[in-house]
Design an enzyme around this catalytic site. Structure first.
Site, PDB file in Angstrom:
ATOM      1  N   GLY A 149       0.838  -1.198   0.000  1.00  0.00           N
ATOM      2  CA  GLY A 149       0.000   0.000   0.000  1.00  0.00           C
ATOM      3  C   GLY A 149       0.871   1.245   0.000  1.00  0.00           C
ATOM      4  CG  HIS A 178      -1.013   0.904   7.376  1.00  0.00           C
ATOM      5  ND1 HIS A 178      -0.115   0.440   8.321  1.00  0.00           N
ATOM      6  CD2 HIS A 178      -0.294   1.757   6.594  1.00  0.00           C
ATOM      7  CE1 HIS A 178       1.068   0.990   8.116  1.00  0.00           C
ATOM      8  NE2 HIS A 178       0.984   1.803   7.059  1.00  0.00           N
ATOM      9  CD  GLU A 179      -1.406   2.236   2.781  1.00  0.00           C
ATOM     10  OE1 GLU A 179      -1.000   3.409   2.745  1.00  0.00           O
ATOM     11  OE2 GLU A 179      -0.664   1.280   3.056  1.00  0.00           O
ATOM     12  CB  CYS A 203       4.870   2.026   8.092  1.00  0.00           C
ATOM     13  SG  CYS A 203       4.393   3.595   7.343  1.00  0.00           S
ATOM     14  CG  LEU A 204       6.376   1.063   2.066  1.00  0.00           C
ATOM     15  CD1 LEU A 204       5.817   1.349   0.679  1.00  0.00           C
ATOM     16  CD2 LEU A 204       7.487   0.020   2.006  1.00  0.00           C
ATOM     17  CG  HIS A 224      -0.174   6.490   5.819  1.00  0.00           C
ATOM     18  ND1 HIS A 224       0.870   6.967   6.566  1.00  0.00           N
ATOM     19  CD2 HIS A 224       0.150   5.199   5.527  1.00  0.00           C
ATOM     20  CE1 HIS A 224       1.793   6.023   6.726  1.00  0.00           C
ATOM     21  NE2 HIS A 224       1.375   4.939   6.110  1.00  0.00           N
ATOM     22  CD  GLN A 280       2.970   5.796   3.241  1.00  0.00           C
ATOM     23  OE1 GLN A 280       2.090   5.247   2.609  1.00  0.00           O
ATOM     24  NE2 GLN A 280       3.887   5.111   3.892  1.00  0.00           N
TER      25      GLN A 280
HETATM   26  O1  K1U Z   1       1.566   2.316   3.952  1.00  0.00           O
HETATM   27  C1  K1U Z   1       2.662   1.777   3.918  1.00  0.00           C
HETATM   28  O2  K1U Z   1       3.610   2.267   4.504  1.00  0.00           O
HETATM   29  C2  K1U Z   1       2.830   0.479   3.179  1.00  0.00           C
HETATM   30  C3  K1U Z   1       2.792  -0.729   4.095  1.00  0.00           C
HETATM   31  C4  K1U Z   1       1.354  -1.213   4.165  1.00  0.00           C
HETATM   32  C5  K1U Z   1       1.019  -2.208   5.233  1.00  0.00           C
HETATM   33  C6  K1U Z   1       1.837  -3.252   5.575  1.00  0.00           C
HETATM   34  C7  K1U Z   1       1.463  -4.159   6.553  1.00  0.00           C
HETATM   35  C8  K1U Z   1       0.266  -4.019   7.174  1.00  0.00           C
HETATM   36  C9  K1U Z   1      -0.540  -2.974   6.841  1.00  0.00           C
HETATM   37  C10 K1U Z   1      -0.173  -2.075   5.867  1.00  0.00           C
HETATM   38  C11 K1U Z   1       3.696  -1.787   3.503  1.00  0.00           C
HETATM   39  O3  K1U Z   1       3.482  -2.256   2.440  1.00  0.00           O
HETATM   40  S1  K1U Z   1       5.060  -2.297   4.433  1.00  0.00           S
HETATM   41  C12 K1U Z   1       5.778  -3.594   3.439  1.00  0.00           C
HETATM   42  C13 K1U Z   1       5.031  -4.874   3.499  1.00  0.00           C
HETATM   43  O4  K1U Z   1       4.228  -5.073   4.389  1.00  0.00           O
HETATM   44  C14 K1U Z   1       5.230  -5.932   2.495  1.00  0.00           C
HETATM   45  C15 K1U Z   1       6.156  -5.815   1.504  1.00  0.00           C
HETATM   46  C16 K1U Z   1       6.332  -6.824   0.574  1.00  0.00           C
HETATM   47  C17 K1U Z   1       5.570  -7.965   0.651  1.00  0.00           C
HETATM   48  C18 K1U Z   1       4.642  -8.102   1.642  1.00  0.00           C
HETATM   49  C19 K1U Z   1       4.461  -7.087   2.570  1.00  0.00           C
HETATM   50 ZN    ZN Z   2       2.413   3.177   6.272  1.00  0.00          ZN
END
Ligand code: K1U
Ligand code: ZN
Length: 173
Positions: A46, A137-138, A95-96, A141, A51
């Site tokens: 996401g 989560h998004e 979270c990225l 944000h 972000q």
């Molecule tokens: O919003 C963001 O920062 C993105 C975040 C979203 C998220 C992750 C986990 C739970 C809820 C929301 C991410 O994508 S973090 C990276 C991640 O979870 C992932 C990356 C590659 C494969 C699988 C998961």
């Molecule tokens: Zn996030």
């Protein structure tokens, strides 16, 4: 399409409520394309416009991570949660904007969300599993809220200190 740099916590833009999108324009379509490319490149499931420093209510996601699930890139403009389940689920979120930090967060297990699509139409869908966690989560944000805001103050402060250090190291190069 362009990869956009992702803001790292702490940053005031990640604590700010984003503005509604007035209408679907070419600029919004380009922003959505860039965000999907940036999300897949990260990689993430996401990404919300704040972000990447764009203070509008737009998010992208693709939480299709099971082997038998095909990719499903989604673009949600002005999303609102219209229903939440009583049942809750716990997921270890990342979270990225907070790299390499993970913590368990409890949220409604299912949510119904309404949004404007890039086709200009109103859409509504019920999400469960990882999709439900991700969309909540998004949307957080877009409201200036991070997953660490659900944690105890000590844990939140510890993660914030790590991010301040990471940003200092990255700035030094
Ligand atoms: O919003 C963001 O920062 C993105 C975040 C979203 C998220 C992750 C986990 C739970 C809820 C929301 C991410 O994508 S973090 C990276 C991640 O979870 C992932 C990356 C590659 C494969 C699988 C998961
Ligand atoms: Zn996030």
């Amino acid at each position: 399409m362009t990869l956009r740099p992702i803001l790292i916590h702490p940053d005031p833009r990640l604590k700010t409520v984003a503005d509604p999108v007035d209408s679907i324009t070419d600029e919004i379509r380009r922003l959505a394309d860039d965000m999907l490319e940036t999300m897949y490149d990260a990689p993430g499931i996401g990404l919300a416009a704040p972000q990447i420093g764009q203070m509008c209510r737009l998010l992208v996601m693709d939480a299709a991570k099971e082997e038998d699930e095909s990719a499903r890139p989604m673009v949600l403009v002005n999303p609102t949660v219209t229903w939440t389940s009583e049942a809750r689920s716990v997921y270890e979120e990342g979270c990225l904007s907070i790299p390499e930090q993970f913590a368990e967060v409890e949220r409604p297990a299912e949510v119904e969300v309404q949004w404007l699509g890039l086709d200009g139409e109103t859409h509504a869908e019920r999400f469960d599993g990882l999709w439900a966690t991700c969309v909540q989560h998004e949307i957080d944000h877009l409201d200036g809220k991070l997953f660490i805001d659900y944690l105890k103050p000590m844990k939140r402060q510890m993660i914030t200190r790590k991010m301040v250090k990471l940003k200092r190291e990255r700035a030094r190069g």
